[in-house]
Write a protein that holds these residues in place. Structure first.
Motif, PDB file in Angstrom:
ATOM      1  N   TYR A 142      43.414  26.287  34.348  1.00 55.24           N
ATOM      2  CA  TYR A 142      42.209  26.745  33.661  1.00 55.24           C
ATOM      3  C   TYR A 142      42.320  26.420  32.179  1.00 55.24           C
ATOM      4  O   TYR A 142      43.342  26.701  31.547  1.00 55.24           O
ATOM      5  CB  TYR A 142      42.026  28.258  33.850  1.00 55.24           C
ATOM      6  N   ARG A 197      38.013  31.677  23.208  1.00 52.71           N
ATOM      7  CA  ARG A 197      38.034  32.606  24.341  1.00 52.71           C
ATOM      8  C   ARG A 197      39.464  33.033  24.638  1.00 52.71           C
ATOM      9  O   ARG A 197      40.416  32.321  24.322  1.00 52.71           O
ATOM     10  CB  ARG A 197      37.414  31.963  25.584  1.00 52.71           C
ATOM     11  N   ASP A 213      39.591  36.528  29.525  1.00 54.46           N
ATOM     12  CA  ASP A 213      38.175  36.191  29.638  1.00 54.46           C
ATOM     13  C   ASP A 213      37.986  35.011  30.579  1.00 54.46           C
ATOM     14  O   ASP A 213      37.150  35.026  31.494  1.00 54.46           O
ATOM     15  CB  ASP A 213      37.613  35.880  28.248  1.00 54.46           C
ATOM     16  N   VAL A 214      38.776  33.971  30.399  1.00 55.53           N
ATOM     17  CA  VAL A 214      38.652  32.756  31.217  1.00 55.53           C
ATOM     18  C   VAL A 214      39.037  33.032  32.669  1.00 55.53           C
ATOM     19  O   VAL A 214      38.343  32.622  33.608  1.00 55.53           O
ATOM     20  CB  VAL A 214      39.525  31.625  30.629  1.00 55.53           C
ATOM     21  N   LEU A 260      39.165  35.956  34.370  1.00 53.54           N
ATOM     22  CA  LEU A 260      38.231  36.841  35.053  1.00 53.54           C
ATOM     23  C   LEU A 260      36.940  36.092  35.419  1.00 53.54           C
ATOM     24  O   LEU A 260      36.392  36.289  36.515  1.00 53.54           O
ATOM     25  CB  LEU A 260      37.911  38.052  34.180  1.00 53.54           C
ATOM     26  N   ALA A 261      36.477  35.255  34.523  1.00 56.43           N
ATOM     27  CA  ALA A 261      35.262  34.488  34.793  1.00 56.43           C
ATOM     28  C   ALA A 261      35.459  33.531  35.962  1.00 56.43           C
ATOM     29  O   ALA A 261      34.504  33.204  36.685  1.00 56.43           O
ATOM     30  CB  ALA A 261      34.838  33.717  33.538  1.00 56.43           C
ATOM     31  N   ALA A 262      36.706  33.097  36.175  1.00 59.01           N
ATOM     32  CA  ALA A 262      37.014  32.177  37.268  1.00 59.01           C
ATOM     33  C   ALA A 262      37.364  32.908  38.566  1.00 59.01           C
ATOM     34  O   ALA A 262      37.680  32.267  39.572  1.00 59.01           O
ATOM     35  CB  ALA A 262      38.169  31.272  36.867  1.00 59.01           C
ATOM     36  N   GLY A 263      37.326  34.237  38.531  1.00 59.36           N
ATOM     37  CA  GLY A 263      37.603  34.999  39.735  1.00 59.36           C
ATOM     38  C   GLY A 263      39.069  35.273  40.001  1.00 59.36           C
ATOM     39  O   GLY A 263      39.438  35.714  41.091  1.00 59.36           O
ATOM     40  N   GLU A 301      41.804  45.405  26.378  1.00 57.48           N
ATOM     41  CA  GLU A 301      41.483  44.068  25.863  1.00 57.48           C
ATOM     42  C   GLU A 301      41.678  43.984  24.352  1.00 57.48           C
ATOM     43  O   GLU A 301      41.032  43.192  23.667  1.00 57.48           O
ATOM     44  CB  GLU A 301      40.071  43.639  26.280  1.00 57.48           C
TER      45      GLU A 301
END
Length: 318
Positions: free
Chosen positions: A244, A250, A254-255, A257-260, A268
Motif C-alpha cells: 500500500y 496521509r 488512514d491508508v 483502514l481505507a483499504a480494508g 489516532e
C-alpha cells in the motif's frame, strides 16, 4: 484484536471538582481480564457530534479485584466531547463497551520510586503507590493540582502514602518543586510522571540533567520535531505480501483502514498505544508519545497512527 467487554455502571461518585469515578462491572458476570498498575482501558463513549468516540482511562482500583474496573474521568471543557458525554449522560445502570486492558506504563522493578502526579495524572500512579507501599522499596509521591478541591483521591493517597506524600495545591503552594524532589532521591530511583505537558516536559529535562530514569504517560501528544519531513513510502503486509502506498499527507492507519486492512486503532494521536504494530523490515520514523527512547531506538515496533518511515518501505506484522 482485543475483544470488547460489555460492562454496566455499578457506581458513580464525584471525587473532586470536575472529576467523577465510575465503577464498571461485567454484564455477563465473572472475572474481568487481569491488569497491572499503569494499565488503561478503552471506553466507547457514544455518539458525539455524529462520531463514535473511544477514549482511554487509567485503571485506578485494586488489580486483585477482578470483579470491577474503576476509572476516574476529568471533564475536559476544551476536549472533543468524550468526557462531557460520560459526565452528563452516563448514570448507574447504563451499559458501556470497553476494550483492554493495555499497559504502556508498567511499574518496573527498582530499589526506589519517585511518583510525580499532576491533576488527573494521579490515576495510574495511585495503583502504583498501593503496589510499592506493600513492598520494601523506598518511595515517595508528589501530587500537584489547581486546588485541594480539584485533587481526586487525595484522602485515599494520604492513607496509602502517609508521610511519603507531598500534596501541592497550586493555589496554596505553587507548582511541584522538582529540584527538591529529584535531588532527594537515592541512586537507582525510577521516576514515574503523569500529568499535563508542562510537568512532563519539566520532569524530562530535570531527570535528563541528573541521569535519572524517567517513565511518563501522556494524555496529549508530544510536539513533532519541527525538522521531521513527511515523505511518501510503501507499506507491505507481512502475512499477505499486499503493498500500500502511503502519500506524504496521509497516515499508515488512514491508508490501511481505507483499504480494508484489519487494524485496531483508537486515539489516532500516538498516545494510547492501541495500534502498536511489530516492524518486520524498514526503519520507522517514530512520532508517538508512548514508546520509550529505548523502544524507539530498537526499531522493532511503531504506532502507525502517527509514525512514518525513514526510508521507502516498511514491512508490518499484520
Amino acid at each position: 484484536m482485543t475483544d470488547e467487554i460489555d460492562v454496566v455502571v455499578d457506581a458513580r461518585t464525584r471525587l473532586a471538582d470536575d472529576v467523577v469515578e465510575f465503577v464498571l462491572r461485567p454484564v455477563a458476570g465473572g472475572a474481568l481480564p487481569a491488569w497491572e498498575p499503569g494499565a488503561h482501558i478503552d471506553v466507547e463513549v457514544g455518539d458525539v457530534d455524529g462520531d463514535r468516540l473511544v477514549r482511554q482511562y487509567s485503571l485506578c482500583g485494586d488489580p486483585a479485584d477482578r470483579t470491577a474496573y474503576r476509572i476516574a474521568v476529568l471533564r475536559q471543557p476544551a476536549g472533543r466531547g468524550g468526557s462531557a458525554w460520560l459526565h452528563d449522560r452516563v448514570v448507574v445502570g447504563d451499559k458501556l463497551s470497553v476494550r483492554g486492558p493495555r499497559n504502556h506504563f508498567p511499574l518496573e522493578e527498582a530499589p526506589g520510586y519517585l511518583f510525580l502526579a499532576g491533576g488527573i495524572g494521579i490515576t495510574p500512579l495511585l495503583a502504583m503507590a498501593r503496589r510499592v507501599a506493600a513492598g520494601r522499596a523506598e518511595w515517595s509521591i508528589h501530587y500537584g493540582g489547581r486546588s485541594r478541591a480539584a485533587m481526586a483521591y487525595r484522602e485515599v493517597l494520604a492513607d496509602v502514602a502517609g508521610g511519603r506524600l507531598t500534596l501541592v495545591p497550586q493555589d496554596e503552594s505553587g507548582l511541584i518543586d522538582l529540584t527538591a524532589a529529584l535531588d532527594a532521591v537515592p541512586p537507582g530511583t525510577v521516576v514515574y510522571c503523569c500529568g499535563p505537558e508542562s510537568l512532563l516536559a519539566a520532569a524530562e529535562a530535570a531527570c535528563a540533567a541528573r541521569g535519572l530514569r524517567l517513565r511518563t504517560e501522556r494524555f496529549a501528544p508530544k510536539d513533532v520535531d519541527p525538522a521531521a519531513v513527511d515523505r511518501a513510502f510503501t507499506v507491505t503486509i507481512a502475512s499477505s505480501g499486499s503493498e500500500y502506498f502511503v502519500p506524504a499527507d496521509r497516515t499508515i492507519v488512514d491508508v490501511l483502514l481505507a483499504a480494508g486492512v484489519d487494524i485496531l486503532t483508537s486515539c489516532e494521536e500516538g498516545t494510547c498505544g492501541t495500534c502498536e504494530t511489530t516492524v518486520v523490515a524498514g526503519v520507522p520514523d517514530h512520532r508517538d508519545s508512548v514508546l520509550t527512547d529505548e523502544e524507539q531506538a530498537a526499531g522493532d515496533r511503531l504506532l502507525p497512527c502517527v509514525s512514518r518511515c525513514l526510508g521507502s518501505r516498511l514491512v508490518l506484522d499484520l
